[in-house]
Motif scaffolding. Structure first.
Motif, mmCIF file in Angstrom:
data_model
loop_
_atom_site.group_PDB
_atom_site.id
_atom_site.type_symbol
_atom_site.label_atom_id
_atom_site.label_comp_id
_atom_site.label_asym_id
_atom_site.label_seq_id
_atom_site.Cartn_x
_atom_site.Cartn_y
_atom_site.Cartn_z
ATOM 1 N N GLY A 1 12.609 13.089 -17.012
ATOM 2 C CA GLY A 1 11.701 13.717 -17.973
ATOM 3 C C GLY A 1 12.440 14.720 -18.830
ATOM 4 N N ASP A 2 11.708 15.334 -19.755
ATOM 5 C CA ASP A 2 12.343 16.312 -20.647
ATOM 6 C C ASP A 2 12.918 17.497 -19.882
ATOM 7 N N ASP A 3 12.257 17.856 -18.753
ATOM 8 C CA ASP A 3 12.654 19.091 -18.062
ATOM 9 C C ASP A 3 13.321 18.851 -16.715
ATOM 10 N N GLY A 4 13.575 17.596 -16.352
ATOM 11 C CA GLY A 4 14.230 17.370 -15.066
ATOM 12 C C GLY A 4 14.144 15.923 -14.611
ATOM 13 N N VAL A 5 14.623 15.722 -13.374
ATOM 14 C CA VAL A 5 14.718 14.371 -12.817
ATOM 15 C C VAL A 5 14.143 14.384 -11.404
ATOM 16 N N LEU A 6 13.244 13.443 -11.121
ATOM 17 C CA LEU A 6 12.719 13.264 -9.764
ATOM 18 C C LEU A 6 13.414 12.061 -9.149
ATOM 19 N N SER A 7 13.788 12.160 -7.854
ATOM 20 C CA SER A 7 14.467 11.040 -7.204
ATOM 21 C C SER A 7 13.861 10.763 -5.838
ATOM 22 N N LEU B 1 6.462 18.904 -13.307
ATOM 23 C CA LEU B 1 7.756 19.424 -12.831
ATOM 24 C C LEU B 1 8.947 18.845 -13.584
ATOM 25 N N VAL B 2 8.796 17.644 -14.170
ATOM 26 C CA VAL B 2 9.903 17.123 -14.992
ATOM 27 C C VAL B 2 9.533 17.141 -16.482
ATOM 28 N N GLY B 3 8.483 17.874 -16.804
ATOM 29 C CA GLY B 3 8.034 17.851 -18.195
ATOM 30 C C GLY B 3 7.486 16.477 -18.532
ATOM 31 N N ARG B 4 7.685 16.060 -19.755
ATOM 32 C CA ARG B 4 7.167 14.743 -20.148
ATOM 33 C C ARG B 4 8.099 13.644 -19.628
ATOM 34 N N PRO B 5 7.579 12.725 -18.782
ATOM 35 C CA PRO B 5 8.448 11.647 -18.293
ATOM 36 C C PRO B 5 8.773 10.684 -19.429
ATOM 37 N N ARG B 6 10.046 10.229 -19.448
ATOM 38 C CA ARG B 6 10.491 9.362 -20.544
ATOM 39 C C ARG B 6 11.029 8.032 -20.045
ATOM 40 N N LEU B 7 11.826 8.096 -18.945
ATOM 41 C CA LEU B 7 12.613 6.929 -18.546
ATOM 42 C C LEU B 7 12.609 6.815 -17.023
ATOM 43 N N CYS C 1 0.827 -1.208 0.000
ATOM 44 C CA CYS C 1 0.000 0.000 0.000
ATOM 45 C C CYS C 1 0.860 1.257 0.000
ATOM 46 N N SER C 2 2.132 1.132 -0.343
ATOM 47 C CA SER C 2 3.020 2.301 -0.284
ATOM 48 C C SER C 2 2.624 3.385 -1.284
ATOM 49 N N LEU C 3 1.771 3.029 -2.259
ATOM 50 C CA LEU C 3 1.244 4.042 -3.178
ATOM 51 C C LEU C 3 0.449 5.100 -2.408
ATOM 52 N N LEU C 4 -0.092 4.701 -1.237
ATOM 53 C CA LEU C 4 -0.868 5.642 -0.420
ATOM 54 C C LEU C 4 0.032 6.449 0.515
ATOM 55 N N GLY C 5 1.322 6.210 0.420
ATOM 56 C CA GLY C 5 2.272 6.921 1.283
ATOM 57 C C GLY C 5 2.507 8.343 0.797
ATOM 58 N N GLU C 6 3.021 9.168 1.689
ATOM 59 C CA GLU C 6 3.226 10.578 1.390
ATOM 60 C C GLU C 6 4.255 10.764 0.275
ATOM 61 N N THR C 7 5.282 9.907 0.244
ATOM 62 C CA THR C 7 6.307 10.033 -0.786
ATOM 63 C C THR C 7 5.728 9.752 -2.174
ATOM 64 N N ALA C 8 5.012 8.626 -2.293
ATOM 65 C CA ALA C 8 4.433 8.278 -3.601
ATOM 66 C C ALA C 8 3.456 9.360 -4.054
ATOM 67 N N GLU C 9 2.663 9.874 -3.124
ATOM 68 C CA GLU C 9 1.691 10.911 -3.507
ATOM 69 C C GLU C 9 2.400 12.198 -3.932
ATOM 70 N N THR C 10 3.534 12.464 -3.324
ATOM 71 C CA THR C 10 4.298 13.669 -3.696
ATOM 72 C C THR C 10 4.883 13.513 -5.101
ATOM 73 N N VAL C 11 5.381 12.311 -5.406
ATOM 74 C CA VAL C 11 5.911 12.064 -6.755
ATOM 75 C C VAL C 11 4.781 12.206 -7.780
ATOM 76 N N ARG C 12 3.643 11.613 -7.445
ATOM 77 C CA ARG C 12 2.506 11.659 -8.375
ATOM 78 C C ARG C 12 2.086 13.104 -8.642
ATOM 79 N N SER C 13 2.023 13.879 -7.576
ATOM 80 C CA SER C 13 1.626 15.281 -7.718
ATOM 81 C C SER C 13 2.667 16.063 -8.543
ATOM 82 N N ALA C 14 3.953 15.766 -8.304
ATOM 83 C CA ALA C 14 4.999 16.473 -9.062
ATOM 84 C C ALA C 14 4.897 16.145 -10.552
ATOM 85 N N LEU C 15 4.587 14.880 -10.861
ATOM 86 C CA LEU C 15 4.434 14.498 -12.271
ATOM 87 C C LEU C 15 3.216 15.198 -12.874
#
Ligand SMILES: NC(=O)c1ccc[n+]([C@@H]2O[C@H](COP(=O)([O-])OP(=O)(O)OC[C@H]3O[C@@H](n4cnc5c(N)ncnc54)[C@H](O)[C@@H]3O)[C@@H](O)[C@H]2O)c1
Length: 378
Positions: free
Chosen positions: A265-271, A146-152, A128-142
């Motif tokens: 993504g085209d405009d940046g990297v999320l980690s 924030l990274v433009g179009r994700p590619r890889l 259920c880690s998708l419901l975690g704060e980290t996963a939700e933050t990544v989802r919101s950033a996408l």
């Protein structure tokens, strides 16, 4: 919940082994979940667990399934029992939350999902880690671009060189030994790939193709266990999503621990450094022009604020940094039962994650799998 006290939901646990203590430790984060009792086919284990926690143990599965005050059955048995137990619970009219893998074979999970749908029952699966704060933050950033179009994507699920650790001595607080024979038979892909596959499919939609390689690199990891019965302990897969994103996922118990994620993504990297910490930092590096301070055309990492504080007080912290709220998935399912809406961890989503997981796990050798299942991305 707008300040309202949620209605209580009666739950029962089936399987009182190593992971069951993780659930007991985090249940108090969700006071609407009321634990009615537990069952294990190993009587001594059930009694030891129930005595340790001061809770009721049922003497048979039938007794648990006949209990009217149990609305949700939580399947914490070994993977080999998942299908049989989930099926028995659904047939008894219980909503079911299952530990991962959802089932050992795709036909089994498909049957469970179709049965639940036909009978108006809610079924969902860990993690259920998708419901975690980290996963939700990544989802919101996408979603905010924030990274433009994700590619890889590079997603790592290396658990460390377990065979070099004192795994025979590991035990849960109530005394359940870490089930190493079962873990080595099932293997790290079936055990853990879902941690990132659940995220990636939620972020990028259904996958359509998997190319994988899996190997048993350490066949002598546990003297006394027949190597022929052991699953691959290393697997690497390339996954193509319908939306065009390509991911490389690694699962293993040979390399040093690394549970990190990078989304390019085209405009940046999320980690993210570790998906086993629901409150792990999410950092963004933005693509910029080349300068002395940005020789790689990227800014330095900037920490994004989490969507909300990851401050659930009751945690199970196996090692430093592995902070998960295991019971959150049951709470998600219970809310779906109460409100009549779909759970955020939907059964069709779990089915798709299982199909990818099975492709990732493969058998020794290379395999290319064109996926058949899909789900509605929410
Ligand atoms: N061990 C971990 O660190 C960990 C972490 C997260 C999730 N999980 C998952 O949790 C599940 C359980 O793992 P575990 O480590 O607790 O295993 P375990 O072997 O310690 O415990 C499983 C328990 O289920 C019982 N059981 C098995 N089949 C049964 C049946 N048909 N009816 C009743 N009881 C039955 C066994 O007697 C045992 O006590 C697995 O799916 C695993 O992938 C494990």
């Amino acid at each position: 919940m707008d300040g309202l006290t949620p209605e209580a939901t009666g739950i029962a646990l089936i399987g009182c082994g190593y992971v069951a203590d993780f659930y007991l430790a985090t249940l108090p984060n969700h006071p609407e979940l009321v634990l009615r009792g537990v069952y294990d086919r190993d009587d001594a284990r059930a009694r030891g667990f129930a005595d340790h926690h001061g809770i009721r143990s049922y003497t048979s599965l039938e007794e648990l399934l006949a209990a009217d005050d149990v609305t949700v059955a939580v399947n914490l048995t070994n993977p080999h029992s998942h299908y049989e137990i989930s099926r028995r619970c659904l047939e008894a009219g219980k909503h079911v939350y299952s530990e991962k893998p959802f089932a050992e074979e795709l036909w089994q999970a498909t049957e469970l999902v179709e049965y639940a749908e036909r009978h108006g029952l809610v079924l969902s699966s860990a993690p259920c880690s998708l419901l975690g704060e980290t996963a939700e933050t990544v989802r919101s950033a996408l979603a905010r671009g924030l990274v433009g179009r994700p590619r890889l994507v590079y997603a790592e699920l290396d658990d460390g060189a377990v065979h070099q650790m004192n795994f025979r001595d590991w035990a849960s607080p109530s005394g359940a030994p870490w089930p190493y024979a079962d873990e080595f038979r099932v293997g790290p892909a079936l055990e853990h790939a879902a941690y990132y596959l659940t995220w990636l499919t939620a972020f990028f939609g259904p996958a359509c193709e998997v190319v994988s390689y899996a190997a048993l690199i350490q066949p002598d990891k546990a003297p006394g266990l027949d190597p022929a019965a052991l699953a691959p302990d290393f697997g690497c897969a390339l996954i193509r999503f319908g939306s065009g994103v390509v991911a490389r996922l690694t699962c293993g118990t040979v390399a040093p621990e690394d549970h990190s994620l990078r989304i390019i993504g085209d405009d940046g990297v999320l980690s993210v450094p570790d998906c086993w910490d629901y409150g792990a930092a999410v950092t963004l590096r933005e693509r910029v022009g080349m300068s002395e301070s940005t020789p790689h055309y990227l800014t330095g990492p900037r920490r994004l604020p989490l969507v909300r504080p990851a401050d659930h007080p009751h945690r199970y912290d196996r090692h430093h940094g592995h902070v998960m709220d295991f019971a959150r998935g049951i709470a998600d399912l219970a809310e779906a039962v109460r409100t009549g809406t779909g759970p955020r961890l939907g059964a069709r989503h779990a089915l798709h994650v299982l199909e990818i997981t099975l492709a990732v796990a493969g058998v020794t050798g290379a395999a290319r799998t064109f996926l058949q299942t899909t789900f509605d991305q929410t």
